[in-house]
Design a protein around this motif. Structure first.
Motif, PDB file in Angstrom:
ATOM      1  N   ALA A  23       3.719  53.905   4.842  1.00 19.14           N
ATOM      2  CA  ALA A  23       3.559  52.460   4.624  1.00 19.14           C
ATOM      3  C   ALA A  23       2.653  52.195   3.430  1.00 19.14           C
ATOM      4  O   ALA A  23       2.919  51.297   2.624  1.00 19.14           O
ATOM      5  CB  ALA A  23       3.009  51.796   5.884  1.00 19.14           C
ATOM      6  N   ALA A  24       1.592  52.981   3.297  1.00 19.19           N
ATOM      7  CA  ALA A  24       0.663  52.806   2.172  1.00 19.19           C
ATOM      8  C   ALA A  24       1.350  53.092   0.840  1.00 19.19           C
ATOM      9  O   ALA A  24       1.113  52.390  -0.153  1.00 19.19           O
ATOM     10  CB  ALA A  24      -0.563  53.701   2.347  1.00 19.19           C
ATOM     11  N   LEU A  25       2.182  54.106   0.823  1.00 12.09           N
ATOM     12  CA  LEU A  25       2.926  54.390  -0.410  1.00 12.09           C
ATOM     13  C   LEU A  25       3.829  53.224  -0.774  1.00 12.09           C
ATOM     14  O   LEU A  25       3.922  52.838  -1.947  1.00 12.09           O
ATOM     15  CB  LEU A  25       3.756  55.666  -0.266  1.00 12.09           C
ATOM     16  N   ALA A  26       4.507  52.673   0.223  1.00 11.46           N
ATOM     17  CA  ALA A  26       5.372  51.516  -0.034  1.00 11.46           C
ATOM     18  C   ALA A  26       4.552  50.341  -0.552  1.00 11.46           C
ATOM     19  O   ALA A  26       4.949  49.683  -1.525  1.00 11.46           O
ATOM     20  CB  ALA A  26       6.129  51.135   1.238  1.00 11.46           C
ATOM     21  N   GLN A  27       3.409  50.070   0.072  1.00  9.49           N
ATOM     22  CA  GLN A  27       2.539  48.976  -0.360  1.00  9.49           C
ATOM     23  C   GLN A  27       2.082  49.176  -1.806  1.00  9.49           C
ATOM     24  O   GLN A  27       1.972  48.214  -2.567  1.00  9.49           O
ATOM     25  CB  GLN A  27       1.306  48.864   0.548  1.00  9.49           C
ATOM     26  N   ALA A  28       1.826  50.421  -2.177  1.00  7.17           N
ATOM     27  CA  ALA A  28       1.336  50.721  -3.527  1.00  7.17           C
ATOM     28  C   ALA A  28       2.354  50.375  -4.614  1.00  7.17           C
ATOM     29  O   ALA A  28       1.988  50.199  -5.776  1.00  7.17           O
ATOM     30  CB  ALA A  28       0.932  52.193  -3.626  1.00  7.17           C
ATOM     31  N   THR A  29       3.619  50.245  -4.229  1.00  9.26           N
ATOM     32  CA  THR A  29       4.632  49.883  -5.223  1.00  9.26           C
ATOM     33  C   THR A  29       4.530  48.413  -5.625  1.00  9.26           C
ATOM     34  O   THR A  29       5.062  48.021  -6.657  1.00  9.26           O
ATOM     35  CB  THR A  29       6.063  50.137  -4.699  1.00  9.26           C
ATOM     36  N   HIS A  30       3.880  47.601  -4.768  1.00 12.64           N
ATOM     37  CA  HIS A  30       3.790  46.147  -4.972  1.00 12.64           C
ATOM     38  C   HIS A  30       5.174  45.508  -5.050  1.00 12.64           C
ATOM     39  O   HIS A  30       5.360  44.480  -5.690  1.00 12.64           O
ATOM     40  CB  HIS A  30       2.962  45.809  -6.220  1.00 12.64           C
ATOM     41  N   ASN A  31       6.128  46.161  -4.404  1.00 12.48           N
ATOM     42  CA  ASN A  31       7.499  45.667  -4.397  1.00 12.48           C
ATOM     43  C   ASN A  31       7.845  45.273  -2.962  1.00 12.48           C
ATOM     44  O   ASN A  31       7.979  46.136  -2.094  1.00 12.48           O
ATOM     45  CB  ASN A  31       8.435  46.773  -4.903  1.00 12.48           C
ATOM     46  N   PRO A  32       7.991  43.964  -2.712  1.00  8.61           N
ATOM     47  CA  PRO A  32       8.244  43.523  -1.338  1.00  8.61           C
ATOM     48  C   PRO A  32       9.534  44.082  -0.733  1.00  8.61           C
ATOM     49  O   PRO A  32       9.629  44.249   0.479  1.00  8.61           O
ATOM     50  CB  PRO A  32       8.290  41.996  -1.434  1.00  8.61           C
ATOM     51  N   VAL A  33      10.512  44.398  -1.551  1.00  8.38           N
ATOM     52  CA  VAL A  33      11.753  44.975  -1.039  1.00  8.38           C
ATOM     53  C   VAL A  33      11.480  46.379  -0.500  1.00  8.38           C
ATOM     54  O   VAL A  33      11.906  46.727   0.610  1.00  8.38           O
ATOM     55  CB  VAL A  33      12.852  44.998  -2.126  1.00  8.38           C
ATOM     56  N   ILE A  34      10.758  47.180  -1.269  1.00  3.64           N
ATOM     57  CA  ILE A  34      10.401  48.543  -0.832  1.00  3.64           C
ATOM     58  C   ILE A  34       9.555  48.478   0.438  1.00  3.64           C
ATOM     59  O   ILE A  34       9.767  49.244   1.379  1.00  3.64           O
ATOM     60  CB  ILE A  34       9.653  49.317  -1.941  1.00  3.64           C
ATOM     61  N   VAL A  35       8.591  47.563   0.464  1.00 10.43           N
ATOM     62  CA  VAL A  35       7.730  47.412   1.644  1.00 10.43           C
ATOM     63  C   VAL A  35       8.583  47.071   2.864  1.00 10.43           C
ATOM     64  O   VAL A  35       8.418  47.662   3.937  1.00 10.43           O
ATOM     65  CB  VAL A  35       6.636  46.345   1.400  1.00 10.43           C
ATOM     66  N   GLY A  36       9.500  46.140   2.708  1.00  6.83           N
ATOM     67  CA  GLY A  36      10.367  45.744   3.811  1.00  6.83           C
ATOM     68  C   GLY A  36      11.256  46.883   4.291  1.00  6.83           C
ATOM     69  O   GLY A  36      11.428  47.088   5.499  1.00  6.83           O
ATOM     70  N   ILE A  37      11.807  47.627   3.350  1.00  4.31           N
ATOM     71  CA  ILE A  37      12.646  48.773   3.706  1.00  4.31           C
ATOM     72  C   ILE A  37      11.818  49.803   4.473  1.00  4.31           C
ATOM     73  O   ILE A  37      12.261  50.332   5.500  1.00  4.31           O
ATOM     74  CB  ILE A  37      13.291  49.398   2.454  1.00  4.31           C
ATOM     75  N   MET A  38      10.601  50.078   4.002  1.00  6.46           N
ATOM     76  CA  MET A  38       9.765  51.071   4.675  1.00  6.46           C
ATOM     77  C   MET A  38       9.362  50.606   6.062  1.00  6.46           C
ATOM     78  O   MET A  38       9.331  51.403   7.003  1.00  6.46           O
ATOM     79  CB  MET A  38       8.515  51.370   3.829  1.00  6.46           C
ATOM     80  N   GLU A  39       9.078  49.310   6.214  1.00 12.55           N
ATOM     81  CA  GLU A  39       8.748  48.783   7.539  1.00 12.55           C
ATOM     82  C   GLU A  39       9.921  48.977   8.493  1.00 12.55           C
ATOM     83  O   GLU A  39       9.740  49.402   9.639  1.00 12.55           O
ATOM     84  CB  GLU A  39       8.373  47.301   7.456  1.00 12.55           C
ATOM     85  N   THR A  40      11.116  48.693   8.024  1.00 13.00           N
ATOM     86  CA  THR A  40      12.314  48.878   8.847  1.00 13.00           C
ATOM     87  C   THR A  40      12.493  50.352   9.194  1.00 13.00           C
ATOM     88  O   THR A  40      12.733  50.700  10.358  1.00 13.00           O
ATOM     89  CB  THR A  40      13.550  48.338   8.114  1.00 13.00           C
ATOM     90  N   LEU A  41      12.374  51.219   8.194  1.00 16.24           N
ATOM     91  CA  LEU A  41      12.508  52.653   8.445  1.00 16.24           C
ATOM     92  C   LEU A  41      11.457  53.153   9.428  1.00 16.24           C
ATOM     93  O   LEU A  41      11.765  53.960  10.314  1.00 16.24           O
ATOM     94  CB  LEU A  41      12.409  53.443   7.139  1.00 16.24           C
ATOM     95  N   ASN A  42      10.220  52.688   9.267  1.00 18.33           N
ATOM     96  CA  ASN A  42       9.155  53.127  10.171  1.00 18.33           C
ATOM     97  C   ASN A  42       9.498  52.773  11.614  1.00 18.33           C
ATOM     98  O   ASN A  42       9.266  53.571  12.520  1.00 18.33           O
ATOM     99  CB  ASN A  42       7.806  52.540   9.769  1.00 18.33           C
ATOM    100  N   HIS A  43      10.070  51.593  11.828  1.00 20.62           N
ATOM    101  CA  HIS A  43      10.456  51.197  13.182  1.00 20.62           C
ATOM    102  C   HIS A  43      11.631  52.035  13.683  1.00 20.62           C
ATOM    103  O   HIS A  43      11.648  52.461  14.844  1.00 20.62           O
ATOM    104  CB  HIS A  43      10.810  49.706  13.248  1.00 20.62           C
ATOM    105  N   LEU A  44      12.593  52.275  12.811  1.00 23.44           N
ATOM    106  CA  LEU A  44      13.778  53.030  13.215  1.00 23.44           C
ATOM    107  C   LEU A  44      13.480  54.513  13.457  1.00 23.44           C
ATOM    108  O   LEU A  44      14.150  55.157  14.270  1.00 23.44           O
ATOM    109  CB  LEU A  44      14.869  52.914  12.140  1.00 23.44           C
TER     110      LEU A  44
END
Length: 108
Positions: A23-44
């Motif tokens: 999640a931190a890596l996704a946040q570091a991109t500052h890209n809300p699409v990447i963050v959203g994808i990672m959040e979904t993946l983390n749940h799945l």
């Protein structure tokens, strides 16, 4: 990574730290699409992560993969970070493939 190191050393579950790292890596991109994808993946991926990290030695392998990615990022080595992440993900994919094959052999 410090908390993950501590938990690995104490043989405690590291799923929270593993999830937080990605999640931190996704946040570091500052890209809300990447963050959203990672959040979904983390749940799945919660169940497969739990199974994976329960295997002996897997938490340490995961930590080493995270350390390699973080070290490359500290060096500002994008290619090295990408290679380390690919290696980390490939390791997980192989492990999950082995589990799938085992389930097939056991008739599950």
């Amino acid at each position: 990574l410090e908390e993950q190191r501590r938990k690995v050393k104490a043989s405690q579950p590291t799923i929270g730290e593993d999830t937080a790292f990605h999640a931190a890596l996704a946040q570091a991109t500052h890209n809300p699409v990447i963050v959203g994808i990672m959040e979904t993946l983390n749940h799945l991926l919660v169940e497969s992560r739990q199974r994976s990290l329960e295997r002996r030695g897997r938490s340490l392998q995961s930590l080493r993969g995270h350390e390699a990615v973080a070290e490359a990022l500290r060096r500002h080595d994008a290619d090295g970070a990408a290679a380390a992440m690919h290696s980390h993900i490939d390791q997980i994919a192989r492990l999950l493939g082995q589990e799938s094959e085992q389930r097939k052999r056991n008739g599950a």
